[in-house]
Design an enzyme around this catalytic site. Sequence first.
Site, PDB file in Angstrom:
ATOM      1  N   HIS A 111      -9.412   5.204  -1.101  1.00  0.00           N
ATOM      2  CA  HIS A 111      -8.473   5.127  -0.163  1.00  0.00           C
ATOM      3  C   HIS A 111      -9.049   6.050   1.176  1.00  0.00           C
ATOM      4  O   HIS A 111     -10.098   7.014   0.660  1.00  0.00           O
ATOM      5  CB  HIS A 111      -7.327   6.109  -0.489  1.00  0.00           C
TER       6      HIS A 111
ATOM      7  N   ASP B 118       0.873  -1.317  -0.085  1.00  0.00           N
ATOM      8  CA  ASP B 118       0.015  -0.050  -0.233  1.00  0.00           C
ATOM      9  C   ASP B 118       0.751   1.120  -0.153  1.00  0.00           C
ATOM     10  O   ASP B 118       1.851   1.483   0.914  1.00  0.00           O
ATOM     11  CB  ASP B 118      -0.811   0.011   1.417  1.00  0.00           C
ATOM     12  N   HIS B 119       0.651   2.061  -0.773  1.00  0.00           N
ATOM     13  CA  HIS B 119       1.201   3.289  -0.797  1.00  0.00           C
ATOM     14  C   HIS B 119       2.832   3.073  -0.986  1.00  0.00           C
ATOM     15  O   HIS B 119       3.738   3.862  -0.270  1.00  0.00           O
ATOM     16  CB  HIS B 119       1.261   4.376   0.284  1.00  0.00           C
TER      17      HIS B 119
ATOM     18  N   HIS C 242      -6.761   9.962   4.719  1.00  0.00           N
ATOM     19  CA  HIS C 242      -6.347   8.897   5.821  1.00  0.00           C
ATOM     20  C   HIS C 242      -6.776   9.498   7.055  1.00  0.00           C
ATOM     21  O   HIS C 242      -6.660  10.791   7.385  1.00  0.00           O
ATOM     22  CB  HIS C 242      -5.180   8.801   5.238  1.00  0.00           C
ATOM     23  N   GLY C 243      -6.626   8.509   8.129  1.00  0.00           N
ATOM     24  CA  GLY C 243      -6.685   8.971   9.542  1.00  0.00           C
ATOM     25  C   GLY C 243      -8.149   9.213   9.943  1.00  0.00           C
ATOM     26  O   GLY C 243      -9.011   9.018   9.119  1.00  0.00           O
TER      27      GLY C 243
HETATM   28  P1  13P Z   1      -8.027   5.054   6.258  1.00  0.00           P
HETATM   29  O1  13P Z   1      -6.884   5.393   7.141  1.00  0.00           O
HETATM   30  O2  13P Z   1      -8.839   6.028   6.196  1.00  0.00           O
HETATM   31  O3  13P Z   1      -8.638   3.716   6.947  1.00  0.00           O
HETATM   32  O4  13P Z   1      -7.385   4.559   5.020  1.00  0.00           O
HETATM   33  C1  13P Z   1      -6.778   3.716   4.671  1.00  0.00           C
HETATM   34  C2  13P Z   1      -6.066   3.760   3.379  1.00  0.00           C
HETATM   35  O5  13P Z   1      -6.610   4.353   2.480  1.00  0.00           O
HETATM   36  C3  13P Z   1      -4.863   2.998   3.148  1.00  0.00           C
HETATM   37  O6  13P Z   1      -4.237   3.148   1.693  1.00  0.00           O
END
Ligand code: 13P
Length: 279
Positions: free
Chosen positions: A203, A82-83, A175-176
Amino acid sequence: MPFVTTGDMMKNAQAGGYAIGAFNAENLEMVQAIIAAAEAENAPVMIQTTPGTLKYAGPKCFAGLVSRLARDAKVPVALHLDHGNSYELAEECAREGYTSLMIDGSKLPYEENIAITRRVVAMACGLPVEAELGTVGGKEDGMVAKPQYTDPDEAADFVSRTGISSFAVAIGTAHGVYKGEPKLDLERLSEVRAKVDIPLVLHGTSGVPEDQVRECIRRGICKVNYATDLRIAFTAGVKKAIAEQPDAFDPKKYLAAGRKAVEERVRELIRLLGSNGKA
Ligand code: 13P
């Protein structure tokens, strides 16, 4: 069931009008919980790790763990970077056995994002590669980003020039933990869908209201990422267990409570995404 790539999983989801849950794991217990939840719901599932998680325990550790558990799982399980924040990390994950990669060049100038994404697609030799254009806001791995929405025309150009297998859209999620209710640009999502025919990824989904998640799936999202939600569930489970038994000193006791909490939450999320019964 074999340890699988994400290609067929996402194509089936796209054709079937549901989404695959892509759940971030930080440790053994979260990996076990995600697989147990997917088995209980008979759902194909993706486990994913960020670069920050891989600093904590490297790709070798997660690839070894997930591939071995996946071999005995009753549902298809994939492991996704991821990322991914560098070509080198993507290459290391591919070498160690990850079955899916993301290269996130979204903070780079457009042509540089294209260049690094093309390099990763070439290196991946057929492994599915996800990339992002525009920026999902909020905090991921300690990095704070301002949201910058995906431009649908640029998205079409980006997808055709990079050869990626799935595309992460920036439509107002972050995110977060959200401070207020997120306002998603659903029209923009439909515009991207009209111009891009590969699977689309959402995401920053923790905290997005359920009706909006369903609407995103209706408009073409077929992979939905959750990290914060599971971190909160795990920590709440562990805290509760320690509060109930303040003298506990065996990690197995309180980590099992975190694992149970994540399993329950992942089951709810799988049902929300509609991937239950699709294994
Ligand atoms: P959240 O932190 O909102 O759960 O997002 C996770 C995400 O997109 C990981 O790539």
